[in-house]
Design an enzyme around this catalytic site. Structure first.
Site, short mmCIF file in Angstrom:
data_model
loop_
_atom_site.label_atom_id
_atom_site.label_comp_id
_atom_site.label_asym_id
_atom_site.label_seq_id
_atom_site.Cartn_x
_atom_site.Cartn_y
_atom_site.Cartn_z
N GLY A 49 0.96 -1.23 0.00
CA GLY A 49 0.08 -0.07 -0.16
C GLY A 49 0.79 1.20 0.06
N GLU A 50 0.64 2.28 0.85
CA GLU A 50 1.44 3.29 1.02
C GLU A 50 1.87 3.53 2.47
OE1 GLU A 50 1.91 4.56 -1.99
OE2 GLU A 50 3.45 5.85 -0.93
N SER A 51 3.41 3.13 2.58
CA SER A 51 3.96 3.18 4.01
C SER A 51 3.76 4.39 4.87
CB SER A 51 5.44 2.81 3.82
OG SER A 51 6.16 3.77 2.88
N CYS A 81 6.28 -5.18 0.44
CA CYS A 81 6.20 -3.90 -0.18
C CYS A 81 6.25 -2.88 0.82
CB CYS A 81 5.30 -3.63 -1.27
SG CYS A 81 5.60 -2.78 -2.53
N ARG A 108 12.69 3.59 -1.30
CA ARG A 108 11.49 3.52 -1.57
C ARG A 108 11.29 3.79 -3.17
NH1 ARG A 108 7.78 7.71 1.07
NH2 ARG A 108 6.08 6.44 0.28
N ILE A 135 5.12 -3.50 -7.65
CA ILE A 135 4.23 -2.27 -7.97
C ILE A 135 5.12 -1.14 -7.01
CG2 ILE A 135 2.05 -1.30 -7.54
CD1 ILE A 135 1.10 -4.44 -7.45
N ARG A 136 5.42 -0.29 -7.68
CA ARG A 136 6.25 0.85 -7.08
C ARG A 136 7.11 0.53 -5.92
NH1 ARG A 136 3.43 4.21 -4.84
NH2 ARG A 136 1.45 3.00 -4.61
N HIS A 171 4.74 -8.90 -4.27
CA HIS A 171 3.42 -9.15 -3.93
C HIS A 171 3.00 -10.34 -4.40
CE1 HIS A 171 2.33 -4.78 -2.87
NE2 HIS A 171 2.94 -4.46 -3.72
N GLU A 173 0.83 -12.10 -3.19
CA GLU A 173 -0.77 -12.06 -2.99
C GLU A 173 -1.41 -11.50 -4.04
OE1 GLU A 173 1.04 -9.61 -2.01
OE2 GLU A 173 0.13 -7.67 -1.99
N1 GLN Z 1 5.68 3.00 -2.91
C1 GLN Z 1 5.07 2.41 -1.73
C2 GLN Z 1 5.57 3.10 -0.51
O1 GLN Z 1 6.52 3.71 -0.50
C3 GLN Z 1 4.99 0.87 -1.59
C4 GLN Z 1 4.16 0.41 -2.96
C5 GLN Z 1 3.63 -1.03 -2.52
O2 GLN Z 1 3.24 -1.29 -1.49
N2 GLN Z 1 3.06 -1.69 -3.47
O3 GLN Z 1 5.23 2.99 0.59
#
Ligand code: GLN
Length: 188
Positions: A49-51, A81, A108, A135-136, A171, A173
């Site tokens: 997700g987004e840390s 991630c 990141r 994913i990113r 990921h 999952e």
């Molecule tokens: N770019 C996100 C972060 O820095 C991590 C991306 C992800 O969990 N798929 O938190």
């Protein structure tokens, strides 16, 4: 024996996918949104997700300190991630630190923000041909002495284990391959 109960942090990000895989493997999945949800869990998954958002919500919901203590006392934990970023002791391009319990340094969005998202197949521990959606994603550029490297991509580490802590930049999952989660359940 009752089924293993795996808590999945469910404040933001890809928690539903982790819950589905945990259940497919015959364990119980408990969504964690409040301190009362922590009762009786045998392990914890921190989803992607987004840390930054997850770190903020963990504090606002009062989950940060209880979880940090439980991990420090040996609760098995798997971060994917963003979850890996929450576990890392060092984040190269962010001034924030979260649980900081794993002796790894991460960067990141290390493969670029959108174009860096891709699906590859690679080896993980002793398994071959594991599908790995990035994913990113972050990568790990430094590991401490107690950290075992489980996977690498383009010269950088993408999966590690330290004692009862597991982290992957990708990921599993998001795929139908259950082997990485199976590996985690065997750690418990
Ligand atoms: N770019 C996100 C972060 O820095 C991590 C991306 C992800 O969990 N798929 O938190």
């Amino acid at each position: 024996m009752s089924a293993l109960k795996v808590g999945v942090l469910a404040v933001q990000g890809a928690f539903a996918e982790h819950c589905a895989i945990v259940r497919k493997l015959g364990a119980e999945a408990a969504e964690i949104r409040a301190v009362s949800d922590l009762e009786g869990i045998d392990a914890l998954i921190l989803p992607g997700g987004e840390s930054t958002v997850q770190g903020k919500l963990l504090k606002e919901l009062g989950l940060f300190s209880p979880l940090k203590n439980m991990i420090a006392q040996g609760l098995p934990v798997y971060g994917t991630c963003a979850g890996m970023i929450l576990l890392a002791a060092e984040i190269e391009n962010d001034s924030r630190r979260h649980f900081a319990v794993m002796d790894i340094s991460v960067r990141r969005n290390a493969y670029g923000r959108q174009l860096g998202s891709t699906l590859i197949r690679g080896s993980f521990a002793d398994m071959e041909d594991v599908p790995m959606p990035f994913i990113r994603a972050p990568y790990i550029y430094k590991t401490g002495t107690g950290v075992e490297i489980l996977s690498r991509r383009q010269g950088f580490t993408t999966a590690v284990r330290q004692g009862k802590m597991l982290a992957t930049a990708f990921h599993p999952e998001m795929t139908c391959d259950l082997r990485v989660h199976q590996y985690f359940l065997e750690m418990i």
